[in-house]
Design an enzyme around this catalytic site. Structure first.
Site, PDB file in Angstrom:
ATOM      1  N   ASP A  28      -0.601  16.633  -0.930  1.00  0.00           N
ATOM      2  CA  ASP A  28      -0.888  15.807  -2.102  1.00  0.00           C
ATOM      3  C   ASP A  28       0.147  16.108  -3.182  1.00  0.00           C
ATOM      4  O   ASP A  28       0.514  17.265  -3.408  1.00  0.00           O
ATOM      5  CB  ASP A  28      -2.302  16.099  -2.626  1.00  0.00           C
TER       6      ASP A  28
ATOM      7  N   CYS B 268       0.846  -1.190   0.000  1.00  0.00           N
ATOM      8  CA  CYS B 268       0.000   0.000   0.000  1.00  0.00           C
ATOM      9  C   CYS B 268       0.889   1.251   0.000  1.00  0.00           C
ATOM     10  O   CYS B 268       1.752   1.408   0.860  1.00  0.00           O
ATOM     11  CB  CYS B 268      -0.899  -0.039   1.229  1.00  0.00           C
TER      12      CYS B 268
ATOM     13  N   HIS C 228      -3.328   0.914   8.780  1.00  0.00           N
ATOM     14  CA  HIS C 228      -4.248   0.644   7.670  1.00  0.00           C
ATOM     15  C   HIS C 228      -5.540   0.041   8.241  1.00  0.00           C
ATOM     16  O   HIS C 228      -5.805  -1.158   8.067  1.00  0.00           O
ATOM     17  CB  HIS C 228      -3.580  -0.291   6.659  1.00  0.00           C
TER      18      HIS C 228
ATOM     19  N   HIS D 172      -8.428   7.811   3.423  1.00  0.00           N
ATOM     20  CA  HIS D 172      -7.774   9.118   3.517  1.00  0.00           C
ATOM     21  C   HIS D 172      -8.789  10.209   3.242  1.00  0.00           C
ATOM     22  O   HIS D 172      -9.790   9.994   2.545  1.00  0.00           O
ATOM     23  CB  HIS D 172      -6.604   9.220   2.534  1.00  0.00           C
TER      24      HIS D 172
ATOM     25  N   CYS E  93       0.827   3.220   3.248  1.00  0.00           N
ATOM     26  CA  CYS E  93       1.581   2.528   4.300  1.00  0.00           C
ATOM     27  C   CYS E  93       3.075   2.748   4.096  1.00  0.00           C
ATOM     28  O   CYS E  93       3.819   2.935   5.070  1.00  0.00           O
ATOM     29  CB  CYS E  93       1.250   1.035   4.317  1.00  0.00           C
TER      30      CYS E  93
ATOM     31  N   ASN F 202     -12.891  10.159  -1.306  1.00  0.00           N
ATOM     32  CA  ASN F 202     -13.262   9.342  -2.462  1.00  0.00           C
ATOM     33  C   ASN F 202     -13.294   7.890  -2.007  1.00  0.00           C
ATOM     34  O   ASN F 202     -12.364   7.428  -1.336  1.00  0.00           O
ATOM     35  CB  ASN F 202     -12.229   9.518  -3.586  1.00  0.00           C
TER      36      ASN F 202
ATOM     37  N   THR G 228      -8.318   6.054  -5.804  1.00  0.00           N
ATOM     38  CA  THR G 228      -7.166   5.420  -6.461  1.00  0.00           C
ATOM     39  C   THR G 228      -6.235   4.728  -5.469  1.00  0.00           C
ATOM     40  O   THR G 228      -5.479   3.841  -5.857  1.00  0.00           O
ATOM     41  CB  THR G 228      -6.352   6.443  -7.276  1.00  0.00           C
TER      42      THR G 228
END
Ligand code: 5GP
Ligand code: ZN
Length: 113
Positions: free
Chosen positions: A29, A3, A45, A99, A6, A86, A94
């Protein structure tokens, strides 16, 4: 596959951190959509997306929202901001590590979708 978020938490992938405590990491970002665009994640996670929020992990999510308010103040987003999670295929997510995007620093489009 590992991930990505992670890996960012572990420090294996660099990020520009804006906040960190025992359970939460916030970083810029890589592809900002607004003058301020920060991602806030649980270090662990605990969920792939908002669809996985349960009584067992919702306290961690509540803490994230306290941190979002703190970061918004620190970033000078006194005129407002947007928080986005999202989630899943239709949500155009994605990265499957829950998050929250903080977007601000300009007047955002009224239409969300
Ligand atoms: P999603 O589309 O899953 O809601 O959001 C993932 C976000 O992660 C995107 O806005 C994307 O720009 C950001 N992102 C992808 N890879 C990286 C990276 O390696 N570093 C940082 N800081 N952000 C990333
Ligand atoms: Zn992860």
């Amino acid at each position: 596959m590992e991930c990505l978020f992670c890996e960012i938490v572990k420090g294996n992938i660099p990020s520009t951190k804006v906040y960190e405590d025992e359970t939460v990491l916030a970083f810029k970002d890589i592809n900002p959509m607004a003058p301020v665009h920060i991602l806030v994640i649980p270090k662990e996670h605990i969920a792939d997306s908002a669809a996985d929020i349960t009584p067992e992990n919702s306290a961690a999510i509540a803490h994230i929202f306290e941190i979002i308010a703190k970061i918004a103040k620190e970033q000078g987003l006194d005129n407002g901001f947007r928080v986005i999670a999202n989630s899943g295929e239709d949500g155009a997510q994605t990265i499957q590590h829950i998050h929250f995007h903080i977007l601000g620093g300009k007047k955002l489009p009224e239409k969300m979708a």
